[in-house]
Enzyme design. Structure first.
Site, PDB file in Angstrom:
ATOM      1  N   CYS A   2       4.420  -9.160  -7.571  1.00  0.00           N
ATOM      2  CA  CYS A   2       5.216 -10.465  -8.353  1.00  0.00           C
ATOM      3  C   CYS A   2       5.849 -11.944  -8.241  1.00  0.00           C
ATOM      4  CB  CYS A   2       7.193  -9.897  -8.478  1.00  0.00           C
ATOM      5  SG  CYS A   2       7.389  -7.634  -9.712  1.00  0.00           S
ATOM      6  N   ARG A  31       0.468 -14.184  -8.782  1.00  0.00           N
ATOM      7  CA  ARG A  31       0.921 -12.716  -8.221  1.00  0.00           C
ATOM      8  C   ARG A  31       1.243 -11.576  -8.879  1.00  0.00           C
ATOM      9  NH1 ARG A  31       4.412 -15.607  -3.629  1.00  0.00           N
ATOM     10  NH2 ARG A  31       5.368 -12.818  -3.623  1.00  0.00           N
ATOM     11  N   TRP A  82       4.215  -7.515 -11.728  1.00  0.00           N
ATOM     12  CA  TRP A  82       3.144  -6.389 -11.141  1.00  0.00           C
ATOM     13  C   TRP A  82       3.582  -5.488 -11.006  1.00  0.00           C
ATOM     14  CZ3 TRP A  82       2.046  -3.561  -7.168  1.00  0.00           C
ATOM     15  CH2 TRP A  82       0.905  -2.913  -7.151  1.00  0.00           C
ATOM     16  N   ASN A 108      11.786  -8.984  -6.816  1.00  0.00           N
ATOM     17  CA  ASN A 108      10.266  -8.182  -6.569  1.00  0.00           C
ATOM     18  C   ASN A 108      10.600  -8.330  -5.673  1.00  0.00           C
ATOM     19  OD1 ASN A 108       7.834  -8.635  -5.272  1.00  0.00           O
ATOM     20  ND2 ASN A 108       7.946 -10.825  -4.363  1.00  0.00           N
ATOM     21  N   GLY A 109       9.758  -6.943  -5.299  1.00  0.00           N
ATOM     22  CA  GLY A 109       9.696  -5.494  -4.551  1.00  0.00           C
ATOM     23  C   GLY A 109      10.276  -4.359  -4.839  1.00  0.00           C
ATOM     24  N   GLU A 494     -17.833  -7.403   2.530  1.00  0.00           N
ATOM     25  CA  GLU A 494     -16.850  -8.781   1.261  1.00  0.00           C
ATOM     26  C   GLU A 494     -17.650  -8.522   0.239  1.00  0.00           C
ATOM     27  OE1 GLU A 494     -14.548  -9.409   1.509  1.00  0.00           O
ATOM     28  OE2 GLU A 494     -13.621 -12.087   0.286  1.00  0.00           O
ATOM     29  N   LYS A 498     -15.827  -7.917  -3.610  1.00  0.00           N
ATOM     30  CA  LYS A 498     -15.789  -8.582  -5.072  1.00  0.00           C
ATOM     31  C   LYS A 498     -15.945  -8.443  -6.007  1.00  0.00           C
ATOM     32  CE  LYS A 498     -13.874 -11.290  -3.080  1.00  0.00           C
ATOM     33  NZ  LYS A 498     -13.024 -11.157  -2.148  1.00  0.00           N
ATOM     34  N   GLU A 501     -13.551  -5.954  -7.226  1.00  0.00           N
ATOM     35  CA  GLU A 501     -12.262  -6.380  -7.528  1.00  0.00           C
ATOM     36  C   GLU A 501     -13.032  -7.346  -9.156  1.00  0.00           C
ATOM     37  OE1 GLU A 501      -9.500  -8.430  -5.301  1.00  0.00           O
ATOM     38  OE2 GLU A 501     -11.396  -9.195  -4.615  1.00  0.00           O
ATOM     39  N   HIS A 517     -29.065   7.457   6.842  1.00  0.00           N
ATOM     40  CA  HIS A 517     -28.464   8.831   6.740  1.00  0.00           C
ATOM     41  C   HIS A 517     -27.289   9.351   6.133  1.00  0.00           C
ATOM     42  CE1 HIS A 517     -29.477   8.459  11.041  1.00  0.00           C
ATOM     43  NE2 HIS A 517     -29.439   7.245  11.005  1.00  0.00           N
ATOM     44  N   LYS A 620      -1.958 -10.566  -6.017  1.00  0.00           N
ATOM     45  CA  LYS A 620      -2.317 -11.122  -4.956  1.00  0.00           C
ATOM     46  C   LYS A 620      -1.843 -11.512  -3.635  1.00  0.00           C
ATOM     47  CE  LYS A 620      -4.794 -15.848  -3.011  1.00  0.00           C
ATOM     48  NZ  LYS A 620      -5.631 -15.139  -2.559  1.00  0.00           N
TER      49      LYS A 620
HETATM   50  O1  M6R Z   1      -2.594 -11.623   1.513  1.00  0.00           O
HETATM   51  P1  M6R Z   1      -4.023 -11.383   2.384  1.00  0.00           P
HETATM   52  O2  M6R Z   1      -4.538 -12.021   3.661  1.00  0.00           O
HETATM   53  O3  M6R Z   1      -2.851 -10.501   3.626  1.00  0.00           O
HETATM   54  O4  M6R Z   1      -3.803 -10.172   1.362  1.00  0.00           O
HETATM   55  C1  M6R Z   1      -4.922  -9.054   2.187  1.00  0.00           C
HETATM   56  C2  M6R Z   1      -5.893  -8.773   0.605  1.00  0.00           C
HETATM   57  O5  M6R Z   1      -4.719  -7.907   0.086  1.00  0.00           O
HETATM   58  C3  M6R Z   1      -6.648  -9.286   0.401  1.00  0.00           C
HETATM   59  O6  M6R Z   1      -8.280  -9.843   1.214  1.00  0.00           O
HETATM   60  C4  M6R Z   1      -7.486  -8.859  -0.914  1.00  0.00           C
HETATM   61  O7  M6R Z   1      -8.007  -8.124  -0.639  1.00  0.00           O
HETATM   62  C5  M6R Z   1      -8.141  -9.617  -1.206  1.00  0.00           C
HETATM   63  N1  M6R Z   1      -6.904 -10.146  -2.285  1.00  0.00           N
HETATM   64  C6  M6R Z   1      -9.705  -9.400  -1.899  1.00  0.00           C
HETATM   65  O8  M6R Z   1     -10.229 -10.450  -2.505  1.00  0.00           O
END
Ligand code: M6R
Length: 625
Positions: A2, A31, A82, A108-109, A494, A498, A501, A517, A620
């Protein structure tokens, strides 16, 4: 999670509220994008409210249809959602408004005691329209302000009373149509910053909300209430005692938050990575010593450390895996890497001789924040790596190293990831230096290697066309596997994250040696396997093992895409596609090897027709557990 924008300006001098708040929301869209809404006060006791499910464009259209762009107002607030409680519908969108259409709130929260509060309100005859926890707040305010109690007629007292009733995490901004000269806001566990403009004041979940108007901001503490008017701000705690905020100057500008000619923020952010590395390193080697940005513990404390836990989520967690390789190698202190969401729910052995390294781009990720609080409660030391100045995680840490990746707008982490990896290495060097496990010359030499990585990432960006061409072959696949060894393994994870997501493709990363394995059973004709090859010169043993692994997968019909060092011709017979990366020290190879995987995911997502900056279901900053 949010985004919130608030604004109080000066009629005739500063822009009108509706357009300004919409612009602010546009910059906060990363956000959340389940719904958006806005409220503006006309200064005569009236209030206009529009809210819509879906992207911000839906709200912009509704504002246009309602002719609100010409609404005369210099006090307004907005919200981008969100969803946590209640589906993303028009009714559940914020702002929530009381029954007299006088009070509007955005939140927000999560209000953890909302069920109790809701039942209480219903028993008092309040009709709640939405399924959200947030709506209870506006009715509680109404009850205080219009009730017969001591808070009647006082918006300040009413806000204070309600803030004290709430449990959980909240940033709430409140507008009252009969007090159009001000906005009030309160916060606990979720972020809020104040922007100080000329004849105008702002509120934002982060500074992107008002960066177009000012770079002067004030950070709020835990359990603070702030009131803004066009002329200034006052901050109190929840008991009403006045307190000081912490002023700071924002070190990036509007241009940094705009797309700059790229189709997506993510593409711009991938291209900015050489700067992210250089800016993160800048100023941290001083007179031959690594310096952190903030250090509230002594080097002696660091020497006492016997164990390190790295806690983080998502991409930050993958960067933390790399911290383990570097810190153990340079300091000989054992390091455990933990997902922050798991860490505090097990009984990790923590104490004053434990250092917790908390890594977070946003500095507000609830899982990471709670993990560090758990660690501190047991007297462990906490060192934070964060990209957001003054966020909650660095505020609650004993030492801080800020990454200087600049604002990252795309939901997927790219430049913040490379900046985190860089910062992890700096922390490793700082620890090695404090503990005497590296001589000053060695520290300087590694620092120099890190500095050289900017140019190597720049060189890797030249692979963009090649990667886009490769992406074309696999855009319609529904599975992709990533394999690596040693520091190549977190890179594989990683790369898979990517792809998941952004392109919604089932992707998994494995340590290459682990394939046989079990996971090798997934392989069949044409399954793409992305291979992160170690350097043949720097790590010949690992390289030869990986050559065997590529052969194994190719023999089972997989199509191999090999990320290999320039000049490594040994892989040519086993690679269906090759992406070249520059030679660099083994520990630092992730800084270049990750880049083609980011490009690949972005391009495949684009070819599949998805919004690269705003993947479905994600936000985010994840400020709920
Ligand atoms: O703000 P942060 O680095 O704590 O966020 C952690 C994860 O939510 C963040 O790295 C998320 O996995 C990425 N946006 C993925 O690309």
């Amino acid at each position: 999670m949010c985004g919130i924008v608030g604004y109080v300006g000066t009629p005739g001098k500063t822009p009108s509220a509706v357009g300004l708040v919409l612009d602010g929301l546009r910059r906060m869209e990363y956000r959340g994008y389940d719904s958006a809404g806005i409220a503006a006060l006309d200064g005569k006791g009236g209030m206009a409210v529009e809210k819509r499910a879906g992207r911000l464009d839906n709200l912009a259209e509704a504002v246009e249809d309602a002719n609100l762009n010409n609404y005369e107002s210099t006090t307004g607030l907005g919200h981008i959602r969100w969803a946590t409680h209640g589906r993303p519908t028009d009714v559940n969108a914020h702002p929530h408004v009381d029954s007299d259409n006088k009070i509007a709130i955005v939140h927000n929260g999560i209000i953890e005691n909302f069920a109790v509060l809701r039942a209480e309100l219903e028993a008092d005859g309040f009709g709640l329209r939405s399924d959200t926890d947030s709506e209870t707040i506006v009715h509680l305010l109404h009850r205080e302000y219009y009730g017969d109690g001591e808070n009647r007629g006082s918006i300040d007292k009413s806000v204070r009373a309600v803030a004290n009733m709430l449990e959980g995490a909240f940033t709430i901004v409140i507008a009252h149509a009969d007090h159009p000269d001000r906005l009030l806001a309160c916060r606990r566990n979720t972020p809020l910053v104040v922007g100080i403009g000329e004849d105008a004041m702002f509120l934002g979940s982060d500074v992107a909300a008002f960066i177009e108007y000012t770079r002067q901001a004030v950070e709020l503490g835990q359990d603070n209430i702030v009131t803004i008017t066009k002329d200034g701000y006052t901050i109190t705690d929840f008991a009403g005692t006045e307190i000081e905020g912490r002023p700071f100057t924002i070190d990036w500008d509007l241009e940094a938050a705009e797309k700059d000619g790229y189709d997506y923020f993510m593409l711009k952010e991938i291209a900015e990575q050489p700067h992210a590395i250089a800016d993160t390193l800048r100023g941290h080697l001083h007179n031959g010593r690594i310096v952190l940005d903030e250090q509230r513990i002594t080097d002696e404390d660091l020497r006492q450390i016997e164990k390190i836990f790295v806690v983080a989520c998502g991409s930050a967690y993958h960067s933390g895996m790399l911290a383990k390789y570097a810190i153990e190698h340079w300091t000989r202190v054992p390091v455990e890497i933990e997902l922050a969401s798991e860490f505090r729910y097990r009984d990790a052995v923590l104490g004053p001789d434990t250092l917790v390294l908390a890594i977070s781009q946003s500095g507000e990720t609830a899982d990471t924040l709670e993990a560090l609080r758990h660690a501190r409660a047991q007297k462990a030391r906490v060192l934070a790596i964060c990209n957001t100045n003054g966020a909650q995680i660095p505020r609650e840490s004993d030492a801080v190293l800020y990454t200087h990746a600049g604002p990252e707008i795309a939901v997927a982490s790219t430049k913040s990831f490379l900046a985190q990896v860089t910062a992890n290495y700096l922390v490793g060097l700082a620890l090695a230096q404090a503990r005497g496990t590296k001589y000053a010359e060695e520290v300087e030499e590694i620092f120099q290697d890190l500095e050289n990585m900017s140019a190597k990432v720049e060189k890797t960006l030249e692979q963009w066309d090649n990667v886009n061409e490769i992406a074309g072959h696999f855009a319609q696949n529904d599975t992709m596997l990533f394999i690596g060894r040693n520091v190549g393994y977190p890179v594989a994870l990683e790369g898979a994250l990517k792809l998941k997501e952004l392109a919604y493709i089932h992707a998994e990363g494995f340590p290459a040696g682990e394939l046989k394995h079990g996971p090798i059973a997934l392989l069949e004709e044409g399954v793409p396997v992305i291979v992160i090859m170690p350097s043949p010169k720097r790590h010949p043993l690992l390289h030869s093992k990986m050559v065997s692994n590529v052969q194994e997968v190719q023999a089972r019909g997989a199509t191999t895409i090999v990320i290999a060092e320039e000049g490594d011709d040994s892989v040519i017979p086993f690679a269906d596609h090759i992406v070249r990366i520059p030679e660099c020290p083994s520990l630092l190879q992730p800084l270049v090897a990750t880049v083609p995987l980011q490009m690949l995911a972005a391009e495949i997502a684009t070819q599949r027709g998805y919004d690269v900056d705003k993947p479905r279901n994600l936000a985010k900053s994840v400020t709920v557990e």
